[in-house]
Design a protein around this motif. Structure first.
Motif, short mmCIF file in Angstrom:
data_model
loop_
_atom_site.label_atom_id
_atom_site.label_comp_id
_atom_site.label_asym_id
_atom_site.label_seq_id
_atom_site.Cartn_x
_atom_site.Cartn_y
_atom_site.Cartn_z
N GLY A 145 -0.28 2.07 8.35
CA GLY A 145 0.39 1.09 7.45
C GLY A 145 1.69 1.48 6.93
N ARG A 146 2.50 2.63 7.62
CA ARG A 146 4.00 3.09 6.83
C ARG A 146 4.76 1.77 6.88
N TYR A 147 4.78 0.95 7.94
CA TYR A 147 5.87 -0.08 8.07
C TYR A 147 5.35 -1.37 7.56
N ARG A 148 4.12 -1.53 7.01
CA ARG A 148 3.47 -2.54 6.51
C ARG A 148 4.68 -3.45 5.65
N ASP A 149 5.22 -2.94 4.76
CA ASP A 149 6.18 -3.44 3.66
C ASP A 149 7.40 -3.70 4.35
N ASP A 150 7.87 -3.26 5.53
CA ASP A 150 9.01 -3.80 6.11
C ASP A 150 8.89 -4.63 6.93
N VAL A 151 7.70 -5.23 7.32
CA VAL A 151 7.44 -6.33 8.52
C VAL A 151 7.70 -7.71 7.86
N LYS A 152 8.14 -8.72 8.51
CA LYS A 152 8.54 -9.91 8.10
C LYS A 152 7.99 -10.64 9.36
N ILE A 153 7.06 -11.72 8.77
CA ILE A 153 6.40 -12.45 9.81
C ILE A 153 6.91 -13.72 10.13
N TYR A 154 7.26 -14.46 11.45
CA TYR A 154 7.85 -15.67 11.75
C TYR A 154 6.69 -16.14 12.84
#
Length: 277
Positions: A174-183
């Motif tokens: 989950g290293r990138y979880r806070d960087d992900v933007k959902i569309y």
């Protein structure tokens, strides 16, 4: 939800087993020729291959196949079901309980051994394109790229309920979880990238090529994820198992489209470079 870019890649683990249910009378090639119409099922919302009320690669391919067979085209766009087994049942070998389908042939079906074994009522054949997940980044905001660690702390767009979202959210615990933007779709995410609202997008190569069309501000790269098949997935055609003559005619037509260069032109029209299996 739509195919491949969403839950469709999950066929490797999620295709439901289908029971051997008796099906209504089908239209073999002789009946199709007498009617003068080829019915082709395409997903109704899977850019750049199909689009509601619009055009797409598979829609153009359907028209080209009908022309090769000397038939008129009847497109049957449909919404994706919960899994590919549902789609094949509804659009190829049985028909939907709401009263539409089946079509004579369905496009953009994964040429996958597991899916073939799970759906003995259909023949899957004529592979015509290999797609895969790629990362595209804004060169200005991420000038150097040395793998996914280069994207840490950057805004990365993905499509909801997609293989891209699944692998990115779970990567490195989950290293990138806070960087992900959902569309809603990969195309939506790519449009946000073009507008400067994102640093990168993880999407299918076909989506990226169709939206960005070699825009020099962006670079597309292959990235490795533990849970992502690196070879991608192969799209082909599907007909009822007992429609062998139709399958043979369509397979010949596909070969002619490749040989003449028309297939390459269909893909190029939408900015996509075809990758022949």
């Amino acid at each position: 939800m739509t195919i491949f870019s969403r839950s469709r890649i999950a066929i490797l683990t999620t295709v439901a087993c289908l029971g051997l249910i008796s099906a209504p009378a089908h239209a073999d090639l002789e009946k199709i020729r007498k009617a003068g119409v080829l019915s082709v099922a395409v997903y109704d919302d899977y850019a750049p291959f199909s689009k509601k009320g619009g055009a797409g690669i598979d829609m153009d391919l359907a028209a080209a196949l009908a022309e090769k067979l000397g038939l008129k085209l009847s497109l049957l766009p449909f919404p994706a079901g919960e899994n590919l087994g549902d789609d094949l049942r509804n659009m190829v070998w049985k028909g939907h309980y709401l009263g539409y389908g089946p079509a004579d042939v369905m496009l953009h079906v994964p040429v996958d051994p597991l899916l073939m074994n799970q759906t003995p009522q259909v023949t899957i054949f004529a592979p015509y394109h290999v797609d895969s997940v790629r990362l595209v980044r804004n060169i200005a905001s991420v000038p150097q790229f040395n793998g996914m660690p280069s994207m840490a702390g950057k805004k990365i767009g993905v499509e909801k309920i997609s293989i891209s979202a699944m692998v990115l959210l779970g990567e490195e615990n989950g290293r990138y979880r806070d960087d992900v933007k959902i569309y809603p779709t990969g195309v939506d995410a790519l449009e946000k990238l073009k507008a400067g609202e994102l640093d990168g997008v993880l999407a299918s190569r076909s989506e990226i090529e169709s939206v960005l069309r070699d825009d020099p501000r962006f670079e597309m790269r292959e990235v490795a994820f533990q849970r992502l098949p690196r070879k991608g997935w192969v799209a082909g055609l599907a007909v009822r198992k007992d429609n062998a003559e139709l399958a043979s005619a369509l397979n010949t037509a596909m070969g002619e489209l490749f040989a003449s260069g028309e297939m390459i032109k269909i893909f190029a029209k939408y900015g996509v470079q075809i990758v022949k299996p």
